[in-house]
Design an enzyme around this catalytic site. Structure first.
Site, PDB file in Angstrom:
ATOM      1  N   THR A 148      13.482 -11.724   1.070  1.00  0.00           N
ATOM      2  CA  THR A 148      13.616 -10.475   1.825  1.00  0.00           C
ATOM      3  C   THR A 148      12.391  -9.564   1.743  1.00  0.00           C
ATOM      4  O   THR A 148      12.304  -8.584   2.482  1.00  0.00           O
ATOM      5  CB  THR A 148      14.781  -9.648   1.251  1.00  0.00           C
ATOM      6  OG1 THR A 148      14.507  -9.421  -0.148  1.00  0.00           O
ATOM      7  CG2 THR A 148      16.109 -10.373   1.393  1.00  0.00           C
ATOM      8  N   HIS A 156      -0.311   6.149   5.406  1.00  0.00           N
ATOM      9  CA  HIS A 156       0.286   7.202   4.586  1.00  0.00           C
ATOM     10  C   HIS A 156       0.404   6.832   3.109  1.00  0.00           C
ATOM     11  O   HIS A 156       0.314   7.709   2.256  1.00  0.00           O
ATOM     12  CB  HIS A 156       1.687   7.555   5.117  1.00  0.00           C
ATOM     13  CG  HIS A 156       1.634   8.302   6.418  1.00  0.00           C
ATOM     14  ND1 HIS A 156       2.742   8.896   6.971  1.00  0.00           N
ATOM     15  CD2 HIS A 156       0.608   8.546   7.281  1.00  0.00           C
ATOM     16  CE1 HIS A 156       2.403   9.486   8.116  1.00  0.00           C
ATOM     17  NE2 HIS A 156       1.118   9.261   8.337  1.00  0.00           N
ATOM     18  N   HIS A 190      -2.159  12.954   2.614  1.00  0.00           N
ATOM     19  CA  HIS A 190      -1.597  11.714   2.059  1.00  0.00           C
ATOM     20  C   HIS A 190      -2.307  11.320   0.758  1.00  0.00           C
ATOM     21  O   HIS A 190      -1.693  10.720  -0.123  1.00  0.00           O
ATOM     22  CB  HIS A 190      -1.649  10.607   3.097  1.00  0.00           C
ATOM     23  CG  HIS A 190      -0.899  10.957   4.340  1.00  0.00           C
ATOM     24  ND1 HIS A 190       0.464  11.115   4.353  1.00  0.00           N
ATOM     25  CD2 HIS A 190      -1.341  11.271   5.586  1.00  0.00           C
ATOM     26  CE1 HIS A 190       0.853  11.481   5.569  1.00  0.00           C
ATOM     27  NE2 HIS A 190      -0.233  11.591   6.329  1.00  0.00           N
ATOM     28  N   ASP A 241       7.733 -16.988  -3.647  1.00  0.00           N
ATOM     29  CA  ASP A 241       8.707 -17.867  -4.314  1.00  0.00           C
ATOM     30  C   ASP A 241       9.148 -18.927  -3.298  1.00  0.00           C
ATOM     31  O   ASP A 241       8.600 -19.002  -2.186  1.00  0.00           O
ATOM     32  CB  ASP A 241       9.871 -17.062  -4.904  1.00  0.00           C
ATOM     33  CG  ASP A 241      10.825 -16.488  -3.854  1.00  0.00           C
ATOM     34  OD1 ASP A 241      10.538 -16.613  -2.641  1.00  0.00           O
ATOM     35  OD2 ASP A 241      11.852 -15.908  -4.254  1.00  0.00           O
ATOM     36  N   CYS A 263       8.983 -13.210  -0.545  1.00  0.00           N
ATOM     37  CA  CYS A 263      10.197 -13.791  -1.122  1.00  0.00           C
ATOM     38  C   CYS A 263      11.216 -13.901   0.017  1.00  0.00           C
ATOM     39  O   CYS A 263      10.829 -13.937   1.183  1.00  0.00           O
ATOM     40  CB  CYS A 263      10.706 -12.986  -2.317  1.00  0.00           C
ATOM     41  SG  CYS A 263      11.149 -11.278  -1.954  1.00  0.00           S
TER      42      CYS A 263
HETATM   43  C1  RB5 Z   1      15.712 -16.196  -3.814  1.00  0.00           C
HETATM   44  O1  RB5 Z   1      16.891 -16.853  -3.474  1.00  0.00           O
HETATM   45  C2  RB5 Z   1      15.786 -14.733  -3.386  1.00  0.00           C
HETATM   46  O2  RB5 Z   1      16.696 -14.068  -4.198  1.00  0.00           O
HETATM   47  C3  RB5 Z   1      14.426 -14.091  -3.492  1.00  0.00           C
HETATM   48  O3  RB5 Z   1      13.530 -14.796  -2.693  1.00  0.00           O
HETATM   49  C4  RB5 Z   1      14.273 -12.665  -3.032  1.00  0.00           C
HETATM   50  O4  RB5 Z   1      14.787 -12.486  -1.744  1.00  0.00           O
HETATM   51  C5  RB5 Z   1      14.655 -11.625  -3.959  1.00  0.00           C
HETATM   52  O5  RB5 Z   1      14.457 -10.432  -3.685  1.00  0.00           O
END
Ligand code: RB5
Length: 150
Positions: A67, A98, A133, A8, A65
Protein backbone atom coordinates in the site's frame (compact mmCIF):
# COMPACT_ATOMS: atom_id res chain seq x y z
CA UNK A 1 20.50 12.54 -8.39
CA UNK A 2 20.72 8.91 -7.28
CA UNK A 3 17.65 7.05 -6.05
CA UNK A 4 17.59 4.22 -3.52
CA UNK A 5 14.93 1.78 -4.68
CA UNK A 6 13.55 -0.93 -2.41
CA UNK A 7 10.43 -3.05 -2.08
CA UNK A 8 8.97 -5.99 -0.25
CA UNK A 9 7.33 -8.89 -2.09
CA UNK A 10 4.06 -6.95 -2.50
CA UNK A 11 5.96 -4.12 -4.18
CA UNK A 12 8.42 -6.20 -6.15
CA UNK A 13 6.66 -6.04 -9.54
CA UNK A 14 6.06 -2.32 -9.32
CA UNK A 15 9.67 -1.77 -8.23
CA UNK A 16 10.84 -3.69 -11.29
CA UNK A 17 8.71 -1.48 -13.53
CA UNK A 18 9.98 1.68 -11.86
CA UNK A 19 13.57 0.43 -12.25
CA UNK A 20 12.97 -0.01 -16.00
CA UNK A 21 11.50 3.47 -16.17
CA UNK A 22 14.40 5.08 -14.30
CA UNK A 23 16.89 3.29 -16.54
CA UNK A 24 15.06 4.53 -19.66
CA UNK A 25 15.15 8.07 -18.29
CA UNK A 26 18.84 7.75 -17.34
CA UNK A 27 18.11 8.38 -13.65
CA UNK A 28 20.78 6.68 -11.51
CA UNK A 29 19.46 4.29 -8.90
CA UNK A 30 20.58 1.58 -6.50
CA UNK A 31 18.26 -1.41 -6.23
CA UNK A 32 18.32 -2.60 -2.63
CA UNK A 33 15.92 -5.53 -3.19
CA UNK A 34 13.95 -7.52 -2.49
CA UNK A 35 14.46 -10.05 -5.25
CA UNK A 36 11.76 -12.04 -7.05
CA UNK A 37 9.98 -14.91 -5.32
CA UNK A 38 11.03 -13.83 -1.83
CA UNK A 39 8.71 -13.15 1.07
CA UNK A 40 10.26 -10.43 3.19
CA UNK A 41 9.34 -7.86 5.82
CA UNK A 42 8.75 -4.35 4.49
CA UNK A 43 10.31 -3.00 7.68
CA UNK A 44 13.75 -4.26 6.67
CA UNK A 45 13.58 -2.78 3.19
CA UNK A 46 12.27 0.59 4.33
CA UNK A 47 15.19 0.70 6.75
CA UNK A 48 17.67 -0.12 3.97
CA UNK A 49 16.32 2.68 1.79
CA UNK A 50 16.28 5.23 4.59
CA UNK A 51 19.80 4.31 5.66
CA UNK A 52 21.08 4.68 2.10
CA UNK A 53 19.77 8.26 2.00
CA UNK A 54 21.01 9.15 5.47
CA UNK A 55 24.45 7.75 4.64
CA UNK A 56 24.58 10.07 1.62
CA UNK A 57 24.91 7.16 -0.83
CA UNK A 58 21.62 8.21 -2.44
CA UNK A 59 19.80 11.52 -2.54
CA UNK A 60 16.28 10.18 -2.20
CA UNK A 61 14.46 6.88 -1.87
CA UNK A 62 11.50 5.23 -3.56
CA UNK A 63 10.00 2.45 -1.43
CA UNK A 64 7.24 0.12 -2.53
CA UNK A 65 5.12 -2.23 -0.42
CA UNK A 66 1.52 -3.36 -0.83
CA UNK A 67 0.00 0.00 0.00
CA UNK A 68 2.96 2.36 0.51
CA UNK A 69 1.83 2.82 4.10
CA UNK A 70 4.08 0.39 5.94
CA UNK A 71 7.10 1.73 4.09
CA UNK A 72 6.17 5.30 5.07
CA UNK A 73 5.58 4.42 8.72
CA UNK A 74 9.01 2.81 8.97
CA UNK A 75 10.97 5.34 6.90
CA UNK A 76 9.56 8.22 8.95
CA UNK A 77 11.13 6.70 12.07
CA UNK A 78 14.49 7.76 10.66
CA UNK A 79 15.59 11.26 11.58
CA UNK A 80 15.96 13.30 8.39
CA UNK A 81 13.60 11.21 6.29
CA UNK A 82 10.37 12.77 5.11
CA UNK A 83 8.51 9.87 3.54
CA UNK A 84 5.28 10.58 1.71
CA UNK A 85 2.83 8.03 0.33
CA UNK A 86 1.65 9.45 -3.00
CA UNK A 87 -1.20 8.10 -5.12
CA UNK A 88 -1.72 10.68 -7.86
CA UNK A 89 -0.09 13.63 -9.61
CA UNK A 90 -1.35 16.16 -7.07
CA UNK A 91 -0.05 14.35 -3.99
CA UNK A 92 3.30 13.78 -5.73
CA UNK A 93 3.61 17.47 -6.58
CA UNK A 94 2.60 18.68 -3.13
CA UNK A 95 4.89 16.20 -1.38
CA UNK A 96 7.80 17.96 -3.03
CA UNK A 97 6.55 21.58 -3.05
CA UNK A 98 5.32 21.66 0.52
CA UNK A 99 6.90 18.75 2.41
CA UNK A 100 10.30 18.53 0.69
CA UNK A 101 9.75 14.77 0.50
CA UNK A 102 12.96 12.81 0.21
CA UNK A 103 11.25 9.43 0.22
CA UNK A 104 8.36 8.48 -2.06
CA UNK A 105 6.33 5.47 -1.01
CA UNK A 106 4.04 3.64 -3.40
CA UNK A 107 1.62 0.74 -3.22
CA UNK A 108 2.20 -2.19 -5.53
CA UNK A 109 -1.34 -3.40 -4.82
CA UNK A 110 -2.96 0.00 -5.15
CA UNK A 111 -1.15 1.90 -7.91
CA UNK A 112 -0.72 0.53 -11.44
CA UNK A 113 2.65 1.01 -13.13
CA UNK A 114 1.33 3.57 -15.64
CA UNK A 115 0.17 5.81 -12.79
CA UNK A 116 3.25 5.11 -10.68
CA UNK A 117 5.73 6.26 -13.32
CA UNK A 118 3.82 9.52 -13.69
CA UNK A 119 3.97 10.00 -9.93
CA UNK A 120 7.69 9.20 -9.90
CA UNK A 121 8.44 11.68 -12.69
CA UNK A 122 6.56 14.52 -10.99
CA UNK A 123 8.20 13.69 -7.65
CA UNK A 124 11.65 13.75 -9.29
CA UNK A 125 11.05 16.98 -11.20
CA UNK A 126 9.22 19.15 -8.69
CA UNK A 127 11.30 21.51 -6.55
CA UNK A 128 10.68 22.39 -2.91
CA UNK A 129 8.93 25.74 -2.68
CA UNK A 130 10.75 26.96 0.42
CA UNK A 131 9.41 30.12 2.07
CA UNK A 132 6.71 29.36 4.65
CA UNK A 133 7.12 25.66 3.84
CA UNK A 134 10.79 25.81 4.82
CA UNK A 135 9.69 27.17 8.20
CA UNK A 136 7.36 24.20 8.62
CA UNK A 137 9.97 21.68 7.56
CA UNK A 138 12.36 23.33 10.03
CA UNK A 139 9.74 22.70 12.74
CA UNK A 140 9.69 19.03 11.77
CA UNK A 141 13.46 18.99 12.22
CA UNK A 142 13.08 20.60 15.66
CA UNK A 143 10.59 17.90 16.64
CA UNK A 144 13.07 15.25 15.55
CA UNK A 145 15.50 16.63 18.10
CA UNK A 146 13.03 16.74 20.96
CA UNK A 147 13.00 14.31 23.80
CA UNK A 148 9.39 13.17 24.25
CA UNK A 149 9.95 11.47 27.58
CA UNK A 150 7.41 12.80 30.13
C1 RB5 B 1 2.58 -7.38 2.80
O1 RB5 B 1 1.59 -8.35 2.69
C2 RB5 B 1 1.95 -6.03 3.14
O2 RB5 B 1 1.47 -6.06 4.45
C3 RB5 B 1 2.97 -4.93 2.99
O3 RB5 B 1 3.45 -4.94 1.68
C4 RB5 B 1 2.52 -3.50 3.20
O4 RB5 B 1 1.38 -3.21 2.43
C5 RB5 B 1 2.44 -3.02 4.56
O5 RB5 B 1 2.18 -1.83 4.79
Amino acid sequence: MRIALAADHAGYELKAGIARYLAEKAVAFTDLGCGPNESVDYVDFAAKGAAEVLAGACDRAILVCGTGMGMAVVANKFKGIRATPCWNAYTAEMSRRHNDSNCLTLGGRTTPLAAAVGIVQIWLDTPFEGGRHARRVDKIKELENRNFKP
